[in-house]
Design a protein around this motif. Sequence first.
Motif, mmCIF file in Angstrom:
data_model
loop_
_atom_site.group_PDB
_atom_site.id
_atom_site.type_symbol
_atom_site.label_atom_id
_atom_site.label_comp_id
_atom_site.label_asym_id
_atom_site.label_seq_id
_atom_site.Cartn_x
_atom_site.Cartn_y
_atom_site.Cartn_z
ATOM 1 N N THR A 1 10.091 10.695 -4.740
ATOM 2 C CA THR A 1 9.881 9.778 -3.435
ATOM 3 C C THR A 1 8.372 9.506 -3.507
ATOM 4 N N VAL A 2 7.553 10.550 -3.321
ATOM 5 C CA VAL A 2 5.743 10.061 -3.399
ATOM 6 C C VAL A 2 5.305 9.852 -4.632
ATOM 7 N N MET A 3 6.118 9.901 -5.818
ATOM 8 C CA MET A 3 5.369 9.423 -6.882
ATOM 9 C C MET A 3 5.643 7.995 -7.413
ATOM 10 N N ALA A 4 6.276 7.114 -6.393
ATOM 11 C CA ALA A 4 6.423 5.747 -6.489
ATOM 12 C C ALA A 4 4.780 4.978 -6.622
ATOM 13 N N SER A 5 4.864 4.147 -7.446
ATOM 14 C CA SER A 5 3.411 3.486 -7.482
ATOM 15 C C SER A 5 2.848 2.928 -6.327
ATOM 16 N N TYR A 6 3.673 2.441 -5.185
ATOM 17 C CA TYR A 6 2.983 1.930 -4.160
ATOM 18 C C TYR A 6 2.560 3.079 -3.327
ATOM 19 N N VAL A 7 3.153 4.162 -3.343
ATOM 20 C CA VAL A 7 2.742 5.280 -2.511
ATOM 21 C C VAL A 7 1.436 5.948 -2.986
ATOM 22 N N ILE A 8 1.279 6.161 -4.443
ATOM 23 C CA ILE A 8 0.156 6.719 -4.937
ATOM 24 C C ILE A 8 -1.042 5.763 -4.645
ATOM 25 N N ASN A 9 -0.761 4.559 -4.700
ATOM 26 C CA ASN A 9 -2.013 3.598 -4.637
ATOM 27 C C ASN A 9 -2.528 3.450 -3.149
ATOM 28 N N LYS A 10 -1.526 3.053 -2.453
ATOM 29 C CA LYS A 10 -1.925 2.955 -0.938
ATOM 30 C C LYS A 10 -1.827 4.149 -0.157
ATOM 31 N N THR A 11 -1.252 5.173 -0.267
ATOM 32 C CA THR A 11 -1.221 6.359 0.397
ATOM 33 C C THR A 11 -1.142 7.687 -0.373
ATOM 34 N N MET B 1 -0.394 13.769 -2.058
ATOM 35 C CA MET B 1 -0.870 15.201 -2.228
ATOM 36 C C MET B 1 -0.618 16.244 -1.078
ATOM 37 N N THR B 2 -0.023 15.632 0.049
ATOM 38 C CA THR B 2 0.509 16.662 0.926
ATOM 39 C C THR B 2 1.892 17.184 0.340
ATOM 40 N N LEU C 1 3.304 8.786 -14.224
ATOM 41 C CA LEU C 1 2.822 8.699 -12.884
ATOM 42 C C LEU C 1 1.866 9.726 -12.340
ATOM 43 N N LEU C 2 2.418 11.010 -12.750
ATOM 44 C CA LEU C 2 1.901 12.033 -12.418
ATOM 45 C C LEU C 2 0.399 12.472 -12.970
ATOM 46 N N LEU C 3 0.320 11.975 -14.256
ATOM 47 C CA LEU C 3 -0.769 11.971 -14.936
ATOM 48 C C LEU C 3 -1.963 11.103 -14.550
ATOM 49 N N THR C 4 -1.396 9.924 -13.992
ATOM 50 C CA THR C 4 -2.115 8.916 -13.488
ATOM 51 C C THR C 4 -2.874 9.219 -12.506
#
Length: 521
Positions: A375-385, A390-391, A416-419
Amino acid sequence: MPIFKPLNTRIYKKPNKVVTPDVIYWKKLGDPVLVKEFGPIDYIDFSPLEPHHFAVTCSVRVQVYNPITKLVVKNLSRFRENAYGATFRNDGKLLCSGSAESVVKLFDVSSKSLLRLFKGHTAEVHRTFFVEDRPQIISYSDDKSVKVWDISTEKEIVTYSEHTDYVRAGAVNPIMPDITISGGYDGVVKMYDARVGASILTAQHDAPVESVLFLPSGGIFLSCGGTDIKIWDMMGAKLLGSVSQHHKTITCMRLASDNKRLLSGSLDRHVKIYDTSNFEVVHTLTYPNSILSLGVSRNDDTVVAGLVDGLVCVSRREEDKEEDEAKKMSSFKYNAKKTTLQPTADLVVSSTEMGIQAKYDRKLKKFQYNKAFETVMASYVINKTPHVTMTVLQELQRRKCLHRVFEQLEHRYMLLLLTFFVRGISDVTFSRPLIPMIHMFMDIWESKLDTLPLEIVKKVIELSHMVTLENDILDQFSVLEGSLQMIVAASRASETPKDPLQKLNLMPSEEAQKKLVLNLT
């Protein structure tokens, strides 16, 4: 059954800015109302009389606006070419303006009629000002001259021709009307005395001067050009200080708040507000484009900025809601005869608040750790929040299930995790908690890199380069820290006492010496 406590994702938010009285005061300015004109806004000047109309000089006309309605109340269009630098007289009845016709024009504001035409310049006149308590006008022109005119006779009183380039800035001393200053594109500020008829002072600004301004005391003046505002003492042209808070050319300056605040507009789209006691920035206003001119009403109710694309931004101060409510209550008439209050029993309504849980919280509540991770590895989550990602990673690590999640990673989530690792390793907020996670990931997949797709291997190599770069930066900081420690140690050594007994702390104190004398006696 205990209530599930959602994750706290606010720990990575930046601390709130310090709210000062100046921030509260200038935040009360409402959103600017945008008025479109036909060209760049050359100059803005407020009438000293209420309701404080302001004149906007633009293209081939001068338009007088009402600050409350934001509508044009007067239109002075007696120009064949561009108009420049229209200013009001201290009684608000007359207005003078320069022009590209090489003349200075004097208008009656109420009737819009042209009263005087001052001829004598040989190039465009960009700035004009009335002389306080005298029937005179001063004009600053591209013909490198400054002229003083008599209004009654339309005659030229005196001419100063000491600049070597365009003169586009000027000001009259508010205490001594005989003193005036001019700023030119030759990087020089000249001061003139009408009693002498020549320049009495020269200050080197070292950049084309866009605006000059006297402080109310009359003994200090300011010049702006390039990215600097310089503060000068009128006695001897002594440089008192320099302020550099803009990163592009400063185009205009204005005083506000009963001359306790200075506003400067720049091509970087910002208006900086300074405290004139120490010239520190107390607030910043931002506009949609480069600022050419600026105007502030006498009571700070209205701030107007003229932009390079022809927009006039009018910001009007909003009244406090508490004051509005107080006015409504004071105007409300209560009629006791017509109004009767019926006693009612208290009614208690029970309510249960159902908070909306985030998707990753619902997955964690059901112990679906892999789905919470996805759920938190989606690109929009990584980029915006990224703090949410991290939490959740830290929560999985605290529950000792992150190792299992890493072992079961699909290739797309691994990429995505490596990014996320590559971006976060150089962020001070994320780098420390990410290091053990990167170690865990490499322990699991280091022996299986040859079985992974090429794009994932490239991302691992990129992560390795980023880690190496961060190590080099830390080494440089260590060298810098050592150098600073040597400097501090040397400065402390220079402050040690010269007496060797005091240096070794063997010299007894004064109290110890007194006790020793008493014992001996």
